[in-house]
Design an enzyme around this catalytic site. Structure first.
Site, PDB file in Angstrom:
ATOM      1  N   ARG A 172       5.390   0.338   3.544  1.00 21.56           N
ATOM      2  CA  ARG A 172       4.253   0.969   3.946  1.00 21.56           C
ATOM      3  C   ARG A 172       4.524   2.206   4.779  1.00 21.56           C
ATOM      4  NH1 ARG A 172       3.762  -2.140   0.608  1.00 21.56           N
ATOM      5  NH2 ARG A 172       2.296  -3.864   0.610  1.00 21.56           N
ATOM      6  N   SER A 221      -5.074  -5.081   4.261  1.00 20.20           N
ATOM      7  CA  SER A 221      -4.160  -5.591   5.436  1.00 20.20           C
ATOM      8  C   SER A 221      -4.436  -4.772   6.503  1.00 20.20           C
ATOM      9  CB  SER A 221      -2.976  -5.986   4.965  1.00 20.20           C
ATOM     10  OG  SER A 221      -2.983  -6.797   4.232  1.00 20.20           O
ATOM     11  N   GLU A 291      -1.285  -0.804   9.826  1.00 20.61           N
ATOM     12  CA  GLU A 291      -0.853  -0.554   8.400  1.00 20.61           C
ATOM     13  C   GLU A 291      -1.841   0.658   8.187  1.00 20.61           C
ATOM     14  OE1 GLU A 291      -0.103  -3.421   5.303  1.00 20.61           O
ATOM     15  OE2 GLU A 291      -1.186  -1.967   3.893  1.00 20.61           O
TER      16      GLU A 291
HETATM   17  C1  LIG Z   1      -9.738  -4.936  -0.581  1.00 22.96           C
HETATM   18  C2  LIG Z   1      -8.400  -4.049  -0.278  1.00 22.96           C
HETATM   19  C3  LIG Z   1      -7.287  -4.678  -0.844  1.00 22.96           C
HETATM   20  C4  LIG Z   1      -6.010  -3.521  -0.688  1.00 22.96           C
HETATM   21  N1  LIG Z   1      -4.854  -4.134  -1.196  1.00 22.96           N
HETATM   22  C5  LIG Z   1      -3.661  -3.439  -1.066  1.00 22.96           C
HETATM   23  C6  LIG Z   1      -2.528  -4.118  -1.372  1.00 22.96           C
HETATM   24  O1  LIG Z   1      -2.367  -5.175  -2.073  1.00 22.96           O
HETATM   25  N2  LIG Z   1      -1.532  -3.293  -1.110  1.00 22.96           N
HETATM   26  C7  LIG Z   1      -1.322  -2.313  -0.239  1.00 22.96           C
HETATM   27  O2  LIG Z   1      -0.534  -1.753  -0.214  1.00 22.96           O
HETATM   28  N3  LIG Z   1      -2.461  -1.466   0.027  1.00 22.96           N
HETATM   29  C8  LIG Z   1      -3.871  -2.413  -0.066  1.00 22.96           C
HETATM   30  N4  LIG Z   1      -5.051  -1.756   0.543  1.00 22.96           N
HETATM   31  C9  LIG Z   1      -4.950  -0.450   1.004  1.00 22.96           C
HETATM   32  C10 LIG Z   1      -5.197   0.687   0.252  1.00 22.96           C
HETATM   33  O3  LIG Z   1      -5.978   0.384  -0.792  1.00 22.96           O
HETATM   34  C11 LIG Z   1      -3.919   1.493  -0.116  1.00 22.96           C
HETATM   35  O4  LIG Z   1      -3.180   1.531   0.946  1.00 22.96           O
HETATM   36  C12 LIG Z   1      -4.125   2.623  -0.743  1.00 22.96           C
HETATM   37  O5  LIG Z   1      -2.893   3.143  -1.263  1.00 22.96           O
HETATM   38  C13 LIG Z   1      -4.705   3.611   0.097  1.00 22.96           C
HETATM   39  O6  LIG Z   1      -5.286   4.897  -0.778  1.00 22.96           O
HETATM   40  P1  LIG Z   1      -6.572   5.574  -0.600  1.00 22.96           P
HETATM   41  O7  LIG Z   1      -6.636   6.703  -1.634  1.00 22.96           O
HETATM   42  O8  LIG Z   1      -7.916   5.014  -0.245  1.00 22.96           O
HETATM   43  O9  LIG Z   1      -5.754   6.620   0.848  1.00 22.96           O
HETATM   44  P2  LIG Z   1      -6.737   6.785   2.046  1.00 22.96           P
HETATM   45  O10 LIG Z   1      -7.110   5.490   2.773  1.00 22.96           O
HETATM   46  O11 LIG Z   1      -7.750   7.776   1.723  1.00 22.96           O
HETATM   47  O12 LIG Z   1      -5.569   7.284   3.095  1.00 22.96           O
HETATM   48  C14 LIG Z   1      -4.237   6.681   3.458  1.00 22.96           C
HETATM   49  C15 LIG Z   1      -3.440   7.396   4.062  1.00 22.96           C
HETATM   50  O13 LIG Z   1      -2.815   8.246   2.889  1.00 22.96           O
HETATM   51  C16 LIG Z   1      -2.991   9.708   3.366  1.00 22.96           C
HETATM   52  N5  LIG Z   1      -3.209  10.249   2.010  1.00 22.96           N
HETATM   53  C17 LIG Z   1      -4.189  10.149   1.004  1.00 22.96           C
HETATM   54  N6  LIG Z   1      -4.008  11.041   0.139  1.00 22.96           N
HETATM   55  C18 LIG Z   1      -2.911  11.694   0.261  1.00 22.96           C
HETATM   56  C19 LIG Z   1      -2.064  12.861  -0.184  1.00 22.96           C
HETATM   57  N7  LIG Z   1      -2.457  12.969  -1.594  1.00 22.96           N
HETATM   58  N8  LIG Z   1      -1.134  13.295   0.126  1.00 22.96           N
HETATM   59  C20 LIG Z   1      -0.742  12.832   1.501  1.00 22.96           C
HETATM   60  N9  LIG Z   1      -1.213  11.823   2.048  1.00 22.96           N
HETATM   61  C21 LIG Z   1      -2.441  11.330   1.550  1.00 22.96           C
HETATM   62  C22 LIG Z   1      -4.056   9.871   4.393  1.00 22.96           C
HETATM   63  O14 LIG Z   1      -4.059  10.875   4.974  1.00 22.96           O
HETATM   64  C23 LIG Z   1      -4.027   8.560   4.847  1.00 22.96           C
HETATM   65  O15 LIG Z   1      -2.967   8.630   6.163  1.00 22.96           O
HETATM   66  C24 LIG Z   1      -5.978  -2.609  -0.113  1.00 22.96           C
HETATM   67  C25 LIG Z   1      -7.225  -2.004   0.738  1.00 22.96           C
HETATM   68  C26 LIG Z   1      -8.428  -2.620   0.520  1.00 22.96           C
HETATM   69  C27 LIG Z   1      -9.830  -2.262   0.857  1.00 22.96           C
END
Ligand SMILES: Cc1cc2nc3c(=O)[nH]c(=O)nc-3n(C[C@H](O)[C@H](O)[C@H](O)COP(=O)(O)OP(=O)(O)OC[C@H]3O[C@@H](n4cnc5c(N)ncnc54)[C@H](O)[C@@H]3O)c2cc1C
Length: 299
Positions: A172, A221, A291
């Site tokens: 992560r 998480s 996380e």
């Molecule tokens: C119901 C639920 C289940 C989930 N299950 C999992 C799971 O099983 N495993 C897991 O790992 N995560 C899980 N997550 C967490 C999340 O979905 C992941 O971490 C996902 O990868 C985040 O993507 P996002 O586009 O929403 O990023 P955001 O939440 O928009 O951003 C997250 C981080 O990434 C950075 N970021 C976003 N885009 C970029 C980019 N293009 N370049 C550089 N930095 C960037 C942001 O600045 C921030 O620091 C879950 C979340 C929910 C709500």
């Protein structure tokens, strides 16, 4: 000189004094001075070249792992979704995909092209950019296991091609050069052979529905698992399930999820996280590490 945001010449959508609650899955946070949703990579480049490099820029995908402060954000929040949607599958099993593509789309599209490795992404409600930034993973799989190369964009709008060994990647956590963001990645996947039983996305999603509070506002998480331990188990053993601060509650279904029961603020969530950290520390002597990322603290 500070850039006057209202004069920027872009094709994507610029909006001002925008409430951020609909841009994150927790549904909390204050207002952003400006939100920019680029039309495509060229538009993003053009925006960054016009926007003075001294002014703050925050980066987001689908906001599924982000806490936005109640005080809001000054500067520009760049949201890669729904722009940056390019995706192409090549004959050698590689996939070129832009940062704004939803993980679920990439997972399902890969299986349709008889490629395996990214099925775990089907239930991750974020973008490919977010998955790259977080090294998102599930069911034993993780994003960076399959990455072959990256396209980054700098604060001044230059595109840079990078190799995997230029990044420090762990659970992560991904260390990138300061002021560089993911624009696209090339994944290398393996073919599903004719007699091979493919991983069933349907089964993976059913497992999630069984153990997670799907349908409630959450951020997945909240804490990382400490080495060899499970954060959810530790929080549950401390008897914290169901604990509330304001409208934020530790999910009775999954102890490492905090849900917004309707009226939570980012401050409620932060206070609840602090209670969890101190209680677990007292009982186990281990300090849980978030996380979830707080926008404004970490790029
Ligand atoms: C119901 C639920 C289940 C989930 N299950 C999992 C799971 O099983 N495993 C897991 O790992 N995560 C899980 N997550 C967490 C999340 O979905 C992941 O971490 C996902 O990868 C985040 O993507 P996002 O586009 O929403 O990023 P955001 O939440 O928009 O951003 C997250 C981080 O990434 C950075 N970021 C976003 N885009 C970029 C980019 N293009 N370049 C550089 N930095 C960037 C942001 O600045 C921030 O620091 C879950 C979340 C929910 C709500």
């Amino acid at each position: 000189m500070l850039t006057d945001l209202k004069t920027l010449d872009v094709r994507g959508k610029l909006s001002f004094d925008e409430s951020m609650t609909s841009y994150n899955t927790w549904g909390v946070g204050g207002r952003a001075q400006c939100v920019f949703r680029p039309a495509d990579v060229d538009d993003l480049q053009s925006f960054l070249k016009q926007y003075n490099a001294e002014q703050p820029v925050y980066w987001m995908g689908l906001g599924s792992n982000i806490l936005i402060p109640d005080e809001g954000l000054s500067g520009v929040v760049v949201i890669s979704h729904p722009g940056l949607q390019g995706i192409s599958y090549k004959d050698d099993g590689s996939v070129y995909v832009e940062a704004g593509v939803a993980c679920s789309k990439l997972a399902r599209g890969s299986v349709k092209h008889d490629l395996q490795g990214l099925e775990f992404m089907a239930g991750i409600p974020g973008t490919v950019g977010g998955a790259l930034a977080m090294n998102a993973g599930a069911f034993g799989g993780s994003t960076w296991e399959h990455v072959r190369s990256l396209k980054m964009i700098t604060r001044s709008g230059e595109l840079e091609q990078r190799q995997v060994d230029e990044f420090k990647v762990s659970y992560r956590t991904v260390e990138t050069a300061a002021d560089e963001w993911f624009v696209a990645a090339e994944f290398k996947l393996s073919r599903i052979e004719v007699n091979e039983e493919a991983v069933s996305i349907r089964e993976l999603l059913a497992k999630r529905n069984h153990s997670q509070p799907i349908g409630e506002k959450n951020c997945g998480s909240v804490f990382k698992n400490p080495p060899g331990l499970f954060a959810a188990e530790m929080i549950q053993q401390c008897g914290l399930k169901g604990l509330k601060v304001g409208g934020a509650e530790i999910s009775p279904k999954h102890a490492n999820f905090i849900i917004n029961t309707g009226s939570a603020s980012a401050t409620d969530i932060t206070e609840l996280m602090a209670k969890i950290i101190s209680t677990v520390k007292k009982q186990y002597g281990v300090e849980l590490q978030p996380e979830v990322r707080t926008l404004g603290d970490v790029k």
